[in-house]
Motif scaffolding. Structure first.
Motif, PDB file in Angstrom:
ATOM      1  N   ASN A 182       0.810  -1.215   0.000  1.00 50.03           N
ATOM      2  CA  ASN A 182       0.000   0.000   0.000  1.00 50.03           C
ATOM      3  C   ASN A 182       0.844   1.267   0.000  1.00 50.03           C
ATOM      4  O   ASN A 182       0.406   2.319  -0.483  1.00 50.03           O
ATOM      5  N   HIS A 183       2.049   1.202   0.533  1.00 54.01           N
ATOM      6  CA  HIS A 183       2.955   2.351   0.418  1.00 54.01           C
ATOM      7  C   HIS A 183       3.292   2.602  -1.049  1.00 54.01           C
ATOM      8  O   HIS A 183       3.246   3.740  -1.532  1.00 54.01           O
ATOM      9  N   VAL A 184       3.639   1.550  -1.741  1.00 58.55           N
ATOM     10  CA  VAL A 184       3.977   1.678  -3.163  1.00 58.55           C
ATOM     11  C   VAL A 184       2.776   2.162  -3.958  1.00 58.55           C
ATOM     12  O   VAL A 184       2.896   3.024  -4.837  1.00 58.55           O
ATOM     13  N   MET A 185       1.604   1.637  -3.662  1.00 60.34           N
ATOM     14  CA  MET A 185       0.398   2.059  -4.375  1.00 60.34           C
ATOM     15  C   MET A 185       0.145   3.547  -4.196  1.00 60.34           C
ATOM     16  O   MET A 185      -0.209   4.256  -5.144  1.00 60.34           O
ATOM     17  N   ALA A 186       0.314   4.046  -2.976  1.00 65.57           N
ATOM     18  CA  ALA A 186       0.111   5.479  -2.722  1.00 65.57           C
ATOM     19  C   ALA A 186       1.083   6.324  -3.539  1.00 65.57           C
ATOM     20  O   ALA A 186       0.693   7.337  -4.133  1.00 65.57           O
ATOM     21  N   LEU A 187       2.329   5.907  -3.592  1.00 71.71           N
ATOM     22  CA  LEU A 187       3.332   6.647  -4.360  1.00 71.71           C
ATOM     23  C   LEU A 187       3.051   6.588  -5.857  1.00 71.71           C
ATOM     24  O   LEU A 187       3.217   7.574  -6.581  1.00 71.71           O
ATOM     25  N   GLN A 188       2.613   5.429  -6.341  1.00 72.17           N
ATOM     26  CA  GLN A 188       2.288   5.300  -7.760  1.00 72.17           C
ATOM     27  C   GLN A 188       1.134   6.216  -8.158  1.00 72.17           C
ATOM     28  O   GLN A 188       1.066   6.689  -9.287  1.00 72.17           O
ATOM     29  N   MET A 189       0.236   6.478  -7.225  1.00 70.53           N
ATOM     30  CA  MET A 189      -0.909   7.338  -7.522  1.00 70.53           C
ATOM     31  C   MET A 189      -0.537   8.810  -7.610  1.00 70.53           C
ATOM     32  O   MET A 189      -1.259   9.599  -8.229  1.00 70.53           O
ATOM     33  N   VAL A 190       0.592   9.186  -7.005  1.00 66.66           N
ATOM     34  CA  VAL A 190       0.954  10.604  -6.906  1.00 66.66           C
ATOM     35  C   VAL A 190       2.060  10.997  -7.882  1.00 66.66           C
ATOM     36  O   VAL A 190       2.003  12.070  -8.493  1.00 66.66           O
ATOM     37  N   LEU A 191       3.069  10.154  -8.038  1.00 70.46           N
ATOM     38  CA  LEU A 191       4.200  10.492  -8.895  1.00 70.46           C
ATOM     39  C   LEU A 191       3.807  10.453 -10.371  1.00 70.46           C
ATOM     40  O   LEU A 191       3.010   9.609 -10.781  1.00 70.46           O
ATOM     41  N   SER A 192       4.372  11.330 -11.147  1.00 75.21           N
ATOM     42  CA  SER A 192       4.018  11.402 -12.572  1.00 75.21           C
ATOM     43  C   SER A 192       4.385  10.127 -13.311  1.00 75.21           C
ATOM     44  O   SER A 192       3.627   9.642 -14.156  1.00 75.21           O
ATOM     45  N   ASP A 193       5.543   9.577 -13.004  1.00 79.83           N
ATOM     46  CA  ASP A 193       6.021   8.362 -13.663  1.00 79.83           C
ATOM     47  C   ASP A 193       6.723   7.508 -12.622  1.00 79.83           C
ATOM     48  O   ASP A 193       7.936   7.588 -12.443  1.00 79.83           O
ATOM     49  N   ALA A 194       5.956   6.687 -11.930  1.00 80.88           N
ATOM     50  CA  ALA A 194       6.509   5.910 -10.824  1.00 80.88           C
ATOM     51  C   ALA A 194       7.579   4.931 -11.284  1.00 80.88           C
ATOM     52  O   ALA A 194       8.467   4.578 -10.504  1.00 80.88           O
TER      53      ALA A 194
END
Length: 445
Positions: A182-194
């Motif tokens: 879920n940490h990774v999912m949150a970051l993927q939702m915010v960063l332009s190109d995870a």
């Protein structure tokens, strides 16, 4: 970096034909019914829809949801054999303390009184009486004496508060594998190109983050703005020594980078937890879901140094936008639970020992075992496809685990030993032992 869940989705019958999964007749009939409905719908006029965000489409699929669906697809076959035992989702088997139930009952009984505010919006940052108790807790237990407390809708929302407040869309963030999905999912939702901006650092074979790698990355890349560590760690079950986390604290301070410490499992250790730091650039996340069994009430909190102001005021913007305020009834349950105290939690955690030992014994055939010193997890390395192993364990042996692929560790499995009462955990361990023994034997041929 991304760990795909398409294979697991396929096993559930959402993509490929029923014959590819060796489904039972009941499952095949259900699968045929779904495709029949799709066929009837195909005669309807085609509708062109607006596009969905590419960031969301590239975000990991929620593996716990997929595992629950997998359990459901095979549950009928195990109905007469005690059902499928889940060692997948990280929850505890016990109920909230009696003090929580008493607080809830009193609040509901008084809700019809004119002075009751149970039904109304509360303060964005949480009820004053709950925040006061949490302030006393972090001061006495975590030695955090100059800090704000903000109550959130679980620890996951606290982390999303951090991500939205601390990161620009073109910044970079660091996690270490195996990571909490879920940490990774949150970051993927915010960063332009995870794929480019989310840096996944290595860990040792004992689950210790590679801080030499982190130091090199921080020195070379000024776009890194947030580093995340979980301690005790989900998914590894490894408790990091204070000196290890101190090194990460020092590295992030030197490079002017935020360090987010997820301390959800602070009570799931053999001794007292000493993993908190008063530095202004360190944000702590806590949860009441595990220790006090309040997972369904969704109540966590984040702790920020007052020396980092105006951080707290900026986080409040996110808080007001997402939940507005935490649920009042959930905070009542939290306040009641905290009355039971840390000793109540310790007594509950002590009951996990027999199950943990049985799980370790069950994992003996695996190539490597990691964890068990903290949290409620242990990971094991297998010689094969972890998603296929997970499916076979559910279908053929009636026990569920999380494929390591969802944690950035393909070829591994995550096992939780807290979500079943001790007697059932022992039975689940027997099923797991048999499944691993037979499945690993097949891969050796």
């Amino acid at each position: 970096m991304r760990c795909s869940s398409k294979g697991l989705i396929a096993y559930l019958g959402f993509i490929t034909p029923a014959k590819a999964f060796h489904l039972t007749s009941r499952q095949a009939a259900h699968h045929h019914s779904i495709h029949s409905r799709h066929s009837m719908m195909s005669n309807a006029p085609l509708v062109t829809l607006p596009k969905i965000s590419k960031r969301i489409e590239k975000t990991l699929d929620p593996c716990v949801v997929l595992m629950k669906e997998m359990i459901g697809s095979y549950s009928a076959e195990w109905q007469d054999r005690g059902g499928i035992y889940s060692l997948a989702q990280g929850v505890v088997y016990w109920k909230p303390p009696p003090t929580a139930q008493s607080a809830l009952l009193e609040a509901v009984q008084q809700s019809s009184e004119p002075e009751s505010t149970l039904h109304m919006y509360g303060p964005d940052e949480g009820l004053p009486e709950l925040r006061q108790v949490l302030q006393e807790k972090i001061q006495t237990e975590n030695l955090l004496n100059n800090h704000h407390v903000m109550v959130t809708v679980g620890a996951n929302q606290a982390y999303m508060n951090c991500v939205l407040t601390l990161l620009e869309s073109n910044n970079k963030a660091v996690v270490f594998k195996p990571y909490y999905f879920n940490h990774v999912m949150a970051l993927q939702m915010v960063l332009s190109d995870a794929d480019e901006q989310l840096l996944v650092g290595p860990s040792s074979e004992n689950g210790i983050p590679d801080l030499a790698w982190l130091e090199a990355q921080l020195q070379a890349d000024p776009f890194i703005k947030v580093v995340t560590m979980t301690n005790p760690c989900n998914p590894t079950g490894v408790l990091l020594e204070r000196s290890v986390v101190q090194q990460a604290v020092d590295l992030c301070r030197k490079q002017d980078v935020w360090l987010v410490l997820d301390c959800t499992y602070e009570y799931f250790v053999s001794d007292s937890f000493d993993g908190c730091f008063s530095d202004a650039h360190v944000i702590h996340i806590f949860s009441l879901s595990k220790a006090y069994a309040l997972a369904g009430y969704r109540c966590g909190y984040m702790v920020m140094s007052k020396s980092a102001d105006p951080l707290y005021q900026q986080v409040m913007k996110v808080q007001d936008t997402i939940p507005i305020c935490p649920s009042t009834i959930s905070q009542v349950a939290a306040l009641g639970s905290l009355q039971a105290g840390r000793d109540w939690v310790r007594d509950k955690v002590a009951t996990l020992s027999a199950g943990r030992d049985a799980i370790f014994k069950a994992l003996a055939p695996c190539i490597q075992v990691m964890g068990g010193s903290g949290a409620m997890y242990v990971m094991c390395k297998i010689d094969g496809d972890d998603q296929e192993f997970a499916r076979r364990l559910v279908q053929d042996y009636g026990v569920a685990v999380i494929p390591g692929s969802f944690c950035g560790y393909p070829g591994w499995l995550r096992v939780c030993y807290a979500n079943l009462p001790p007697a059932q955990c022992l039975e689940a361990a027997e099923r797991l032992a048999l499944g691993l023994k037979e499945l690993l034997a097949k891969t050796e041929k």
